[in-house]
Design an enzyme around this catalytic site. Structure first.
Site, PDB file in Angstrom:
ATOM      1  N   ALA A  47     -27.838 -86.576 -38.190  1.00  0.00           N
ATOM      2  CA  ALA A  47     -27.567 -87.131 -39.020  1.00  0.00           C
ATOM      3  C   ALA A  47     -26.884 -86.668 -40.252  1.00  0.00           C
ATOM      4  CB  ALA A  47     -29.183 -86.791 -40.256  1.00  0.00           C
TER       5      ALA A  47
ATOM      6  N   GLU B 106     -31.987 -87.118 -30.425  1.00  0.00           N
ATOM      7  CA  GLU B 106     -33.003 -88.102 -30.832  1.00  0.00           C
ATOM      8  C   GLU B 106     -32.688 -89.987 -30.443  1.00  0.00           C
ATOM      9  OE1 GLU B 106     -34.254 -86.897 -35.117  1.00  0.00           O
ATOM     10  OE2 GLU B 106     -36.043 -86.981 -34.456  1.00  0.00           O
TER      11      GLU B 106
ATOM     12  N   GLU C 111     -33.026 -79.208 -36.795  1.00  0.00           N
ATOM     13  CA  GLU C 111     -33.011 -79.484 -38.186  1.00  0.00           C
ATOM     14  C   GLU C 111     -33.557 -77.960 -39.056  1.00  0.00           C
ATOM     15  OE1 GLU C 111     -34.053 -81.418 -36.176  1.00  0.00           O
ATOM     16  OE2 GLU C 111     -33.232 -83.107 -36.692  1.00  0.00           O
TER      17      GLU C 111
HETATM   18  N1  CO8 Z   1     -22.710 -84.595 -40.856  1.00  0.00           N
HETATM   19  C1  CO8 Z   1     -21.658 -84.131 -41.757  1.00  0.00           C
HETATM   20  N2  CO8 Z   1     -21.219 -83.565 -41.178  1.00  0.00           N
HETATM   21  C2  CO8 Z   1     -20.950 -82.962 -39.582  1.00  0.00           C
HETATM   22  C3  CO8 Z   1     -21.687 -82.991 -39.397  1.00  0.00           C
HETATM   23  C4  CO8 Z   1     -23.031 -83.314 -39.363  1.00  0.00           C
HETATM   24  N3  CO8 Z   1     -24.106 -83.677 -39.192  1.00  0.00           N
HETATM   25  N4  CO8 Z   1     -21.729 -82.403 -38.272  1.00  0.00           N
HETATM   26  C5  CO8 Z   1     -20.754 -82.428 -38.117  1.00  0.00           C
HETATM   27  N5  CO8 Z   1     -19.660 -82.721 -39.245  1.00  0.00           N
HETATM   28  C6  CO8 Z   1     -18.937 -82.131 -39.232  1.00  0.00           C
HETATM   29  C7  CO8 Z   1     -18.460 -80.949 -39.918  1.00  0.00           C
HETATM   30  O1  CO8 Z   1     -18.606 -80.584 -41.440  1.00  0.00           O
HETATM   31  C8  CO8 Z   1     -16.567 -81.316 -39.668  1.00  0.00           C
HETATM   32  O2  CO8 Z   1     -15.956 -81.875 -41.370  1.00  0.00           O
HETATM   33  P1  CO8 Z   1     -14.435 -81.320 -41.828  1.00  0.00           P
HETATM   34  O3  CO8 Z   1     -13.495 -82.009 -40.699  1.00  0.00           O
HETATM   35  O4  CO8 Z   1     -14.645 -82.345 -42.656  1.00  0.00           O
HETATM   36  O5  CO8 Z   1     -14.680 -80.301 -42.406  1.00  0.00           O
HETATM   37  C9  CO8 Z   1     -15.976 -81.956 -39.159  1.00  0.00           C
HETATM   38  O6  CO8 Z   1     -17.772 -82.406 -38.480  1.00  0.00           O
HETATM   39  C10 CO8 Z   1     -16.146 -80.513 -37.386  1.00  0.00           C
HETATM   40  O7  CO8 Z   1     -17.002 -80.273 -37.232  1.00  0.00           O
HETATM   41  P2  CO8 Z   1     -17.342 -78.243 -36.730  1.00  0.00           P
HETATM   42  O8  CO8 Z   1     -15.427 -77.752 -37.248  1.00  0.00           O
HETATM   43  O9  CO8 Z   1     -18.422 -78.105 -37.081  1.00  0.00           O
HETATM   44  O10 CO8 Z   1     -17.318 -79.327 -34.989  1.00  0.00           O
HETATM   45  P3  CO8 Z   1     -16.904 -78.195 -33.796  1.00  0.00           P
HETATM   46  O11 CO8 Z   1     -16.530 -78.923 -32.864  1.00  0.00           O
HETATM   47  O12 CO8 Z   1     -16.717 -77.177 -34.345  1.00  0.00           O
HETATM   48  O13 CO8 Z   1     -18.560 -77.745 -33.899  1.00  0.00           O
HETATM   49  C11 CO8 Z   1     -20.715 -78.925 -34.159  1.00  0.00           C
HETATM   50  C12 CO8 Z   1     -19.930 -79.021 -33.576  1.00  0.00           C
HETATM   51  C13 CO8 Z   1     -21.859 -78.199 -32.965  1.00  0.00           C
HETATM   52  C14 CO8 Z   1     -22.310 -80.707 -33.898  1.00  0.00           C
HETATM   53  C15 CO8 Z   1     -21.160 -78.318 -35.512  1.00  0.00           C
HETATM   54  O14 CO8 Z   1     -20.778 -79.430 -36.605  1.00  0.00           O
HETATM   55  C16 CO8 Z   1     -23.059 -78.496 -36.050  1.00  0.00           C
HETATM   56  O15 CO8 Z   1     -23.494 -77.801 -35.905  1.00  0.00           O
HETATM   57  N6  CO8 Z   1     -23.233 -79.904 -36.342  1.00  0.00           N
HETATM   58  C17 CO8 Z   1     -24.655 -79.735 -37.925  1.00  0.00           C
HETATM   59  C18 CO8 Z   1     -25.693 -80.222 -36.398  1.00  0.00           C
HETATM   60  C19 CO8 Z   1     -26.887 -80.212 -37.035  1.00  0.00           C
HETATM   61  O16 CO8 Z   1     -27.134 -79.393 -38.142  1.00  0.00           O
HETATM   62  N7  CO8 Z   1     -27.544 -81.147 -36.991  1.00  0.00           N
HETATM   63  C20 CO8 Z   1     -28.966 -81.855 -37.783  1.00  0.00           C
HETATM   64  C21 CO8 Z   1     -28.494 -82.899 -38.377  1.00  0.00           C
HETATM   65  S1  CO8 Z   1     -29.793 -83.023 -39.185  1.00  0.00           S
HETATM   66  C22 CO8 Z   1     -30.569 -84.258 -38.237  1.00  0.00           C
HETATM   67  O17 CO8 Z   1     -30.342 -84.598 -37.565  1.00  0.00           O
HETATM   68  C23 CO8 Z   1     -32.114 -84.860 -38.598  1.00  0.00           C
HETATM   69  C24 CO8 Z   1     -32.625 -85.300 -40.053  1.00  0.00           C
HETATM   70  C25 CO8 Z   1     -34.159 -86.066 -40.248  1.00  0.00           C
HETATM   71  C26 CO8 Z   1     -33.815 -86.234 -41.826  1.00  0.00           C
HETATM   72  C27 CO8 Z   1     -35.747 -86.916 -42.052  1.00  0.00           C
HETATM   73  C28 CO8 Z   1     -35.333 -87.778 -41.753  1.00  0.00           C
HETATM   74  C29 CO8 Z   1     -36.424 -87.849 -42.314  1.00  0.00           C
END
Ligand code: CO8
Length: 256
Positions: A64, A110, A130
């Site tokens: 997300a 998911e 999460e």
């Molecule tokens: N959301 C928004 N932006 C993101 C996300 C994300 N999940 N993941 C990456 N980005 C963005 C970064 O902010 C960055 O943006 P910018 O260039 O503007 O700074 C760009 O993507 C590149 O990211 P990274 O530099 O971090 O890229 P890497 O290749 O180094 O790393 C990863 C990739 C490992 C995927 C890393 O980005 C990461 O860990 N991302 C977050 C993962 C995460 O925590 N996901 C869980 C999200 S919550 C969810 O999915 C469930 C929600 C359920 C809600 C409940 C509903 C009822």
């Protein structure tokens, strides 16, 4: 630029690509709606027999979009209608194959688990991080991961946010097959082609019964299976397949 693209790289195959590579294909509300509309369209499209889902760039999906959740409350989340978005994928009557390269995290994991078959590149990582954000999975992560891994292994990953490697996910039964990263798309499409060449009604019934029976008592599930198996005897494709076997020729299936 479209958030979701659809290509037709082979007969009867639709390749759906999450197309936000700069944000690691994070599932913004707009992307999830686009994905929903795409799946609803593909479910109705008679020319498509198998769907492959993948991510543009080096990540399947980072889950997300965290930016879209920073300032929202529970009712904002509810109003987004996310249940319907996921239902469109879960209820797709055609086989859906996830081709996972790189990270499949949170909603990305998911999404992969909503698919019927998961083909993973060797470098793929699956996880539900999460908990680290003070929330929890909301699109089936707690349930689907637990069904795949068992309660004790699933809780280890759900409570720490630690990912599984592609090999670990394969060994645990979460992933169907692991392939070298460089041939991921090719292998997933090859598999899609093989399934697309099968009699579509048999394919559809097998998927339906596996899903419908998964949480039913065994007696009920076996009953569902037997009824569906009987019904397939009424199809032209069944007659064609059996006759082709006896005639020693390749069959042709019309989905009737
Ligand atoms: N959301 C928004 N932006 C993101 C996300 C994300 N999940 N993941 C990456 N980005 C963005 C970064 O902010 C960055 O943006 P910018 O260039 O503007 O700074 C760009 O993507 C590149 O990211 P990274 O530099 O971090 O890229 P890497 O290749 O180094 O790393 C990863 C990739 C490992 C995927 C890393 O980005 C990461 O860990 N991302 C977050 C993962 C995460 O925590 N996901 C869980 C999200 S919550 C969810 O999915 C469930 C929600 C359920 C809600 C409940 C509903 C009822």
């Amino acid at each position: 630029m479209s958030l979701v693209t659809v290509d037709h790289p082979g007969e009867a195959i639709a390749l759906v690509t999450l197309n936000r590579p700069e944000q690691r294909n994070a599932l913004s509300p707009e992307l999830r709606e686009a994905l929903r509309d795409t799946f609803l369209g593909l479910a109705r499209d008679e020319s498509v027999r198998v769907v492959v889902v993948t991510g543009a760039g080096k990540t399947f999906s980072a889950g997300a979009d965290i930016r879209s959740m920073v300032d929202v409350g529970p009712y904002d989340m509810m109003r987004r209608g996310d249940e319907e978005n996921w239902a469109a994928i879960r209820q797709c009557p055609k086989p859906v194959i996830a081709a996972v390269a790189g990270h499949a995290l949170g909603g990305g994991c998911e999404l992969a688990m909503h698919c019927d078959i998961i083909v993973a590149g060797e470098g793929a990582r699956f996880g539900q991080p999460e908990v680290r954000l003070g929330i929890m999975p909301g699109a089936g992560g707690t349930q689907n991961l637990t069904r795949a891994l068992g309660r004790h292994r699933a809780l280890l990953h759900l409570l720490t946010g630690d990912s599984l490697t592609a090999r670990e996910a394969f060994d645990a039964g979460l992933v169907s097959v692991v392939v070298p990263d460089e041939v991921l798309r090719e292998r997933a499409l090859e598999l899609a082609g093989r399934i697309a060449a099968m009699p579509p009604l048999a394919v559809r019934e097998i998927k339906r019964v596996v899903h419908a029976g998964a949480d039913a008592p065994l007696d009920v599930a076996l009953h569902l299976e037997r009824r569906a198996a009987y019904m397939l005897f009424d199809t032209q494709d069944r007659r064609e397949a059996m006759q082709a076997f006896l005639d020693k020729r390749p069959p042709t299936f019309g989905g009737r």
